[in-house]
Scaffold this motif. Structure first.
Motif: not given
Length: 525
Positions: A185-197
């Motif tokens: 959760x610390x960076x935009x590239x740390x999880x595909x969920x963040x990129x989906x959002x």
């Protein structure tokens, strides 16, 4: 599977309006994703066939959803992360930290949490868990040699390999699993969920003036992520390592084991020495990765002009432009420079081409290609929400949210994200949650980011069930952790993460995004 489209036909028939057709596709895909009646990636492909057929979007518009800016970030960052795995750089980093911090059972747990959390900020958490699992197993094996119980006693008619992990072992396995989710959760590239959002926000609000950029996302989440990682350590000490129960079976076992902990430290140190010093290939990959992170952070950092701002207008150059050149360099730069001997005129001369820093065959075998299809399906749904008029239609239906204050809506957004991601994988959950939160924000006349950011982070918190995320399933299967044990162990970390995200949404959110206190004109339809 065949019954689901038939059961929900009344949504679309007889009112054959564009927004009814879009709701129909959304509901069917949501059921398919949540119940996993077909593979997630197959469901993600459905918009290409269904939306043009129903007259929602044309084929070109749907297909463009499968290679957006956010997907380019995902593809590039994942390939760069695979380079670290390919070169064995991750093993050097993990064992180096274990050697530095020490190997008492409780200190090892802390080092595993910190190592995993740090790595998952820059690599997909599934990859990080896969990398850390062999290290955890090796450490626990050393503990077992030292007399610590890491498996439960055999049950009647139970095979040896099916023995469940002991409470101590569960603490280590889940420490890695939860730290990967939190650190991601610390960076935009740390999880595909963040990129989906991020991708859905860009599609739903193409004229937005407040953007989810790499540096701002990192600054937004890093404080609560660091606190959550630190709190995870005492939580697991209390629940699994008998911190306040010295007379319990676990407490007594750890006390007796402490006498032999030096042997474990020696074993880890020996493994670190056996892999040798960091080689040229690893050094080059590490330099490229650090340069990439530097360019992402200082692309358009808002607090000062970034390098992208000096080249072109703001937001004209975005994150993929900083990532993809480094992907290319992984295949251009040689892993070693034996070829230079030919140029210098002395041998032995190379008799074959020098290998690059990363092998494309390795990428083909290890890249999570299915995630692109899941993300693309979600982006196609988001585009359909906007193009068919479904967004304003739903916004008019949700005016009852106007009476609820923003803090309550933010809390509900987080809870909604956590609940849906507990039932289904993060990215699929985000594809369902974000479009709904977008319409709730319109109904409540509040800035979309007030709900979308907390909701996206809520979708990243799924600690309770083995099937909620790939890391959960991976750990549960390899460590033989039952559903009940994982659910009990995940309650306190889940509550802690929810409270920290909510506190961030109430305070830090409005400092970083001061314009979100007002409902913007570009969000109105």
């Amino acid at each position: 599977m065949l019954l689901v489209p038939i059961v929900f036909l009344p949504i679309m028939v007889p009112a054959y309006e564009p927004h009814n057709r879009t709701i129909y596709v959304f509901v069917v895909m949501a059921v398919f994703w949540l119940a996993e009646v077909t593979p997630l990636q197959v469901t993600g492909l459905l918009p290409i066939a269904v939306m043009p057929f129903l007259g929602i979007l044309d084929t070109d518009d749907v297909c463009k959803s499968f290679l957006t800016t956010s997907l380019a970030i995902f593809i590039g960052s994942t390939i760069v992360a695979l380079a670290g795995e390919f070169s064995n750089l991750h093993t050097h980093l993990a064992l180096g930290l274990l050697t530095t911090i020490g190997c008492s059972p409780r200190r090892v747990l802390f080092s595993l949490i910190i190592t995993t959390g740090f790595l998952s900020m820059w690599m997909q958490n599934t990859i990080v868990v896969a990398l850390m699992l062999p290290i955890v197993k090796a450490v626990l094996n050393e503990f077992e040699v030292g007399g610590l119980k890491i498996r439960e006693e055999n049950k009647p008619d139970q095979e040896e390999e099916d023995r469940e992990a002991s409470p101590i072992a569960i603490g280590y396995y889940l420490g890695v699993c939860y730290a990967a989710a939190i650190g991601g959760c610390g960076t935009l590239i740390g999880s595909a969920t963040h990129l989906a959002g991020k991708g859905m926000y860009q599609i739903l609000y193409p004229n937005a003036t407040e953007h989810i950029t790499f540096p701002r996302f990192m600054v937004y989440n890093l404080p609560w992520v660091l606190v959550a990682l630190i709190l995870l350590y005492p939580i697991l000490l209390i629940t699994n390592l008998g911190l306040f129960s010295p007379k319990s079976e676990t407490g007594v076992a750890l006390f007796n084991f402490g006498i032999n902990s030096k042997d474990v430290a020696a074993s880890v140190r020996q493994k670190f020495e056996n892999i040798g010093t960091i080689n040229l290939q690893e050094i080059q990959i590490l330099i490229l990765y650090l340069l990439m992170i530097f360019l992402l952070i200082f692309q358009s950092p808002d607090i000062m002009p970034g390098w992208a701002d000096l080249i072109q207008k703001k937001y004209y150059i975005t994150a993929p432009t900083a990532i993809i050149p480094f992907v290319a360099m992984l295949f251009y730069i040689p892993a070693n420079y034996v070829c230079c001997k030919f140029c210098c005129g002395y041998g032995p001369f190379p008799n074959k081409a020098t290998l690059p820093l990363l092998s494309w065959k390795y990428v083909e075998s290890n890249f999570p290609w299915y995630t692109i299809l899941v993300l693309g399906g979600g982006y196609a749904l988001a585009k359909a929400f906007l193009e068919t008029g479904l967004a304003p239609w739903l916004g008019n239906k949700m005016t009852f949210f106007e009476s609820l204050p923003v803090p309550i809506l933010q809390f509900l957004a987080i809870i909604f994200g956590v609940l849906i991601s507990t039932l289904r994988t993060n990215v699929a959950a985000c594809n369902v949650v974000i479009p709904l939160l977008s319409e709730v924000s319109r109904g409540a006349k509040t800035h979309p980011l007030n709900l979308i950011l907390p909701g996206t982070m809520g979708c990243s918190i799924a600690f309770l069930l083995p099937f909620s995320t790939p890391p959960n399933a991976f750990i549960a299967a390899n460590a033989k952790i039952g559903t009940k044990k994982m659910a009990i162990a995940g309650i306190i970390p889940t509550i802690t993460a929810i409270l920290l995200i909510y506190l961030t949404a109430l305070t830090w959110h409005f400092i970083l995004y001061p314009d979100t206190k007002e409902y913007p004109d570009w969000a109105k339809l």
